[in-house]
Design an enzyme around this catalytic site. Structure first.
Site, PDB file in Angstrom:
ATOM      1  N   CYS A 181       0.715  -1.189   0.097  1.00  0.00           N
ATOM      2  CA  CYS A 181      -0.134  -0.008  -0.044  1.00  0.00           C
ATOM      3  C   CYS A 181       1.013   1.335  -0.085  1.00  0.00           C
ATOM      4  O   CYS A 181       1.780   1.355   0.647  1.00  0.00           O
ATOM      5  CB  CYS A 181      -0.853  -0.027   1.426  1.00  0.00           C
ATOM      6  SG  CYS A 181      -2.119  -1.602   1.364  1.00  0.00           S
ATOM      7  N   CYS A 218      -2.969  13.452  18.278  1.00  0.00           N
ATOM      8  CA  CYS A 218      -2.054  12.426  18.555  1.00  0.00           C
ATOM      9  C   CYS A 218      -0.868  13.219  17.953  1.00  0.00           C
ATOM     10  O   CYS A 218      -0.607  14.169  17.286  1.00  0.00           O
ATOM     11  CB  CYS A 218      -2.291  11.514  17.280  1.00  0.00           C
ATOM     12  SG  CYS A 218      -0.917  10.198  17.224  1.00  0.00           S
ATOM     13  N   ARG A 264      -4.208   0.703  -2.318  1.00  0.00           N
ATOM     14  CA  ARG A 264      -4.013  -0.621  -1.527  1.00  0.00           C
ATOM     15  C   ARG A 264      -3.645  -1.708  -2.802  1.00  0.00           C
ATOM     16  O   ARG A 264      -4.850  -2.216  -3.493  1.00  0.00           O
ATOM     17  CB  ARG A 264      -5.136  -1.023  -0.892  1.00  0.00           C
ATOM     18  CG  ARG A 264      -5.285  -0.056   0.191  1.00  0.00           C
ATOM     19  CD  ARG A 264      -6.558  -0.287   1.171  1.00  0.00           C
ATOM     20  NE  ARG A 264      -6.014  -1.604   1.801  1.00  0.00           N
ATOM     21  CZ  ARG A 264      -5.278  -1.669   3.119  1.00  0.00           C
ATOM     22  NH1 ARG A 264      -4.750  -0.622   3.341  1.00  0.00           N
ATOM     23  NH2 ARG A 264      -4.919  -3.052   3.427  1.00  0.00           N
ATOM     24  N   CYS A 282     -10.120  16.548  22.039  1.00  0.00           N
ATOM     25  CA  CYS A 282      -8.694  16.042  21.192  1.00  0.00           C
ATOM     26  C   CYS A 282      -7.442  16.063  22.141  1.00  0.00           C
ATOM     27  O   CYS A 282      -6.417  15.398  21.927  1.00  0.00           O
ATOM     28  CB  CYS A 282      -8.430  16.869  19.863  1.00  0.00           C
ATOM     29  SG  CYS A 282      -7.746  18.620  20.211  1.00  0.00           S
ATOM     30  N   ASP A 302       3.058   2.353  17.915  1.00  0.00           N
ATOM     31  CA  ASP A 302       3.593   2.032  16.430  1.00  0.00           C
ATOM     32  C   ASP A 302       3.912   3.189  15.541  1.00  0.00           C
ATOM     33  O   ASP A 302       4.385   3.061  14.522  1.00  0.00           O
ATOM     34  CB  ASP A 302       2.526   1.162  15.748  1.00  0.00           C
ATOM     35  CG  ASP A 302       1.257   1.679  15.422  1.00  0.00           C
ATOM     36  OD1 ASP A 302       0.806   2.643  16.292  1.00  0.00           O
ATOM     37  OD2 ASP A 302       0.587   1.047  14.756  1.00  0.00           O
ATOM     38  N   CYS A 333      -8.804  27.043  23.477  1.00  0.00           N
ATOM     39  CA  CYS A 333      -9.695  26.276  22.484  1.00  0.00           C
ATOM     40  C   CYS A 333     -10.817  25.468  23.149  1.00  0.00           C
ATOM     41  O   CYS A 333     -10.578  24.594  24.135  1.00  0.00           O
ATOM     42  CB  CYS A 333      -9.100  25.314  21.744  1.00  0.00           C
ATOM     43  SG  CYS A 333     -10.115  24.492  20.641  1.00  0.00           S
TER      44      CYS A 333
END
Length: 370
Positions: free
Chosen positions: A23, A331, A138, A327, A278, A321
């Protein structure tokens, strides 16, 4: 007084980064370079036994094993038979075990599907939309699209009544086609969706061709929400929407990017090497190896604690905010330049989404609480 329990789950790469697909947007294939000089990367029996026996000794509400890759089904069915046998042998009375497996679906057969059903595995199967969309990025090692093989795997799961969710990576191929993707999944009878934003940069920090912008991400989520609410709100599960409702009802987060710390799970490579995430499998963040280190030592690792704390080192603008509780700065992978204090590349998209949908989520939460 008993010691405080540390709940954590495991994300396991039994075949490392090995995969039968190529992919375009995969961020993990390059991790094979961490383990050069060998052919296939496969977890051996000694590592598997140590992994399961040691984890099952820890005090957990649920011992959660997530099998991922690369492509974990490259290990073959006998590997997972051994894993389940070890879980049963090492488990204490009353211990709860869950197994999840993320797959591209192309190597599934009926024997595998029957086994996964028997032992209550929950599968996450990658499908980016109808054939023309799915095959954009993919493809297999020969350059052929993987859609037909993935759908064949799905038919085998259905035939054997295996539980599975659909994982859709939102990339340049489908970000402008949210309605088409949603209707396709729903019409195919898939009622458990997870949409994952593709945010990938090259070595110079520039977006990759398959990556999406904040505006696109916000627009995609809004289009999905408009398809889902109000008619499908009680029949179709969209993981992010469920997570927002869970937070509004319970005041707790059940997905890592909404949490206050990144110390929620460990990634275990095929060798037994342990990393905090990961998205951050790199030599400087290697925490140790399960053949030598205890889980408590890994939990107490200064590298792990420092990594986890970066989640709350959000940009100063986040403090003002109103959407911060939903959130927590996003991340860290999505923060500019990998800087923990950088703004998320998706920040404006999240704001666009929450600005329009939060009142509806709040009404839904009130209904759930009643």
């Amino acid at each position: 007084m008993s010691a405080k329990r540390h709940d954590f789950s495991l994300l396991i790469k039994p075949a490392g980064a090995d995969c039968n697909l190529r992919c375009s947007y995969c961020f993990y294939l390059e991790k094979s370079a961490l383990y050069p000089g060998v052919g296939a990367h496969r977890m051996g029996d000694a590592v598997l036994e140590r992994l399961i026996a040691s984890y099952m000794k820890t005090d957990q509400a649920v011992h959660a094993f997530g099998w991922q890759g690369g492509e974990p089904t490259l290990m073959g069915l006998d590997f997972f038979r051994k894993a389940v046998l070890l879980q049963e042998r090492c488990g204490r009375p009353g211990a709860r075990v869950s197994n999840g497996l993320q797959t591209n679906g192309t190597l599934l057969d009926d024997e595998m599907a029957e086994f996964f059903t028997q032992y209550h595995f929950l599968l996450g199967l990658s499908l980016d939309g109808p054939e023309n969309i799915h095959n954009t990025f993919r493809r297999d090692t020969g350059g052929e699209g993987s859609y037909k093989s993935a759908m064949r795997g799905i038919r085998r799961l259905r035939r054997n009544r295996t539980e599975f969710n659909i994982l859709t990576l939102v990339s340049a191929a489908n970000v402008k086609k949210a309605g088409e993707v949603y209707r396709f999944l729903k019409n195919e009878g898939f009622f458990f969706h997870q949409y994952i934003p593709c945010v990938e940069r090259d070595d110079k920090g520039n977006p990759q061709p398959w990556s999406i912008s904040a505006e696109d991400w916000g627009g995609f989520l809004l289009d999905i929400f408009r398809q889902w609410y109000p008619g499908d709100a009680r029949t179709v599960s969209v993981r992010h929407f469920d997570s927002v409702l869970y937070f509004l009802v319970h005041g707790r987060c059940n997905v890592c990017f909404m949490g206050a710390s990144c110390c929620q799970y460990f990634l275990v490579e095929h060798t037994g090497d342990v990393y905090p995430c990961d998205f951050f499998v790199q030599p400087s963040l290697r925490l140790g190896n399960i053949r030598e280190a205890s889980w408590q030592a890994l939990l107490d690792s200064p590298v792990y604690r420092k990594f986890g704390a970066r989640k709350n080192r959000w940009n100063a603008a986040c403090g003002d905010c109103g959407f911060l509780p939903y959130c927590r700065g996003d991340c860290p992978k999505h923060r500019a330049g990998g800087n923990p204090a950088g703004l998320s590349a998706l920040c404006e998209g999240w704001k666009l989404f929450y600005r329009e949908t939060l009142p509806a989520f709040q009404e839904l939460a009130k209904e759930l609480m009643r």
